[in-house]
Write a protein that holds these residues in place. Structure first.
Motif, PDB file in Angstrom:
ATOM      1  N   UNK A 133       0.588  -1.009  -0.059  1.00  0.00           N
ATOM      2  CA  UNK A 133      -0.129  -0.503  -0.252  1.00  0.00           C
ATOM      3  C   UNK A 133       0.963   1.168  -0.144  1.00  0.00           C
ATOM      4  N   UNK A 134       1.711   0.922   1.244  1.00  0.00           N
ATOM      5  CA  UNK A 134       3.430   2.649   0.695  1.00  0.00           C
ATOM      6  C   UNK A 134       3.370   2.794  -0.405  1.00  0.00           C
ATOM      7  N   UNK A 135       3.466   1.564  -1.321  1.00  0.00           N
ATOM      8  CA  UNK A 135       4.209   1.442  -2.629  1.00  0.00           C
ATOM      9  C   UNK A 135       3.313   2.417  -3.869  1.00  0.00           C
ATOM     10  N   UNK A 136       2.066   1.645  -3.589  1.00  0.00           N
ATOM     11  CA  UNK A 136       0.987   2.068  -3.987  1.00  0.00           C
ATOM     12  C   UNK A 136       1.093   3.463  -4.829  1.00  0.00           C
ATOM     13  N   UNK A 167       2.778   5.607  -2.709  1.00  0.00           N
ATOM     14  CA  UNK A 167       4.147   6.248  -3.673  1.00  0.00           C
ATOM     15  C   UNK A 167       3.983   6.651  -5.003  1.00  0.00           C
ATOM     16  N   UNK A 168       4.211   5.446  -5.989  1.00  0.00           N
ATOM     17  CA  UNK A 168       3.263   5.191  -7.320  1.00  0.00           C
ATOM     18  C   UNK A 168       1.838   6.864  -7.635  1.00  0.00           C
ATOM     19  N   UNK A 169       1.225   6.775  -6.963  1.00  0.00           N
ATOM     20  CA  UNK A 169       0.753   8.250  -7.168  1.00  0.00           C
ATOM     21  C   UNK A 169       0.390   8.696  -7.102  1.00  0.00           C
ATOM     22  N   UNK A 170       1.984   9.506  -6.069  1.00  0.00           N
ATOM     23  CA  UNK A 170       2.266  10.934  -6.083  1.00  0.00           C
ATOM     24  C   UNK A 170       1.391  11.246  -4.596  1.00  0.00           C
ATOM     25  N   UNK A 171       1.103  10.101  -4.082  1.00  0.00           N
ATOM     26  CA  UNK A 171      -0.011  10.316  -2.452  1.00  0.00           C
ATOM     27  C   UNK A 171       1.610   9.981  -1.419  1.00  0.00           C
ATOM     28  N   UNK A 172       0.750  10.953  -0.594  1.00  0.00           N
ATOM     29  CA  UNK A 172       0.630   9.830   0.761  1.00  0.00           C
ATOM     30  C   UNK A 172       0.088   8.195   1.072  1.00  0.00           C
ATOM     31  N   UNK A 173       0.438   7.965   1.732  1.00  0.00           N
ATOM     32  CA  UNK A 173      -0.621   6.576   1.959  1.00  0.00           C
ATOM     33  C   UNK A 173      -1.777   7.185   2.505  1.00  0.00           C
ATOM     34  N   UNK A 174      -1.508   7.377   3.789  1.00  0.00           N
ATOM     35  CA  UNK A 174      -3.234   8.782   4.489  1.00  0.00           C
ATOM     36  C   UNK A 174      -3.722   9.357   2.997  1.00  0.00           C
ATOM     37  N   UNK A 234      -0.412  -6.026  -8.018  1.00  0.00           N
ATOM     38  CA  UNK A 234       0.883  -6.997  -8.214  1.00  0.00           C
ATOM     39  C   UNK A 234       0.041  -8.030  -9.027  1.00  0.00           C
ATOM     40  N   UNK A 235      -1.192  -8.197  -9.757  1.00  0.00           N
ATOM     41  CA  UNK A 235      -1.140  -8.691 -10.807  1.00  0.00           C
ATOM     42  C   UNK A 235      -1.655  -8.219 -12.428  1.00  0.00           C
TER      43      UNK A 235
END
Length: 102
Positions: free
Chosen positions: A39-42, A44-51, A83-84
């Motif tokens: 979730x942290x990786x996703x 970051x990939x969206x340019x967002x904080x996890x929150x 991941x898929x």
């Protein structure tokens, strides 16, 4: 069966609670550590904080479905889509179907 599954580090599947704000409300979400890493990786990939990612995902699911009965499960299945390779296909994203056992 190989040891890839059973031999993994127990730290990967330990439950982790995180306190987050969703829709202006504080809540706690418990999922396994490996899912939080994804979730942290996703996010970051969206340019967002996890929150911010969690809040945005919740709001979008609410708009689309009218309710979000199990947000932790939504997060886990979102990780599976990621991941898929389905995350790169926002339009017409891959759908997963459950086939009933006979």
């Amino acid at each position: 069966m190989c040891e890839v599954f059973a031999g993994q580090d127990p730290q990967r599947y330990r439950p982790v609670n995180r306190s987050v704000r969703i829709g202006g409300h504080s809540t706690s979400i418990q999922i396994e550590a490996a899912f939080w890493d994804l979730i942290d990786e996703i996010a970051a990939g969206q340019g967002l904080s996890t929150s911010r990612f969690l809040s945005t995902l919740y709001d979008e699911a609410l708009d689309i479905n009218g309710s979000v009965p199990n947000f932790a499960s939504l997060l886990r299945t979102s990780c599976l889509i990621y991941i898929m390779g389905g995350a790169g296909k926002c339009e017409g994203a891959r759908e997963f179907h459950i086939v009933a056992a006979e």
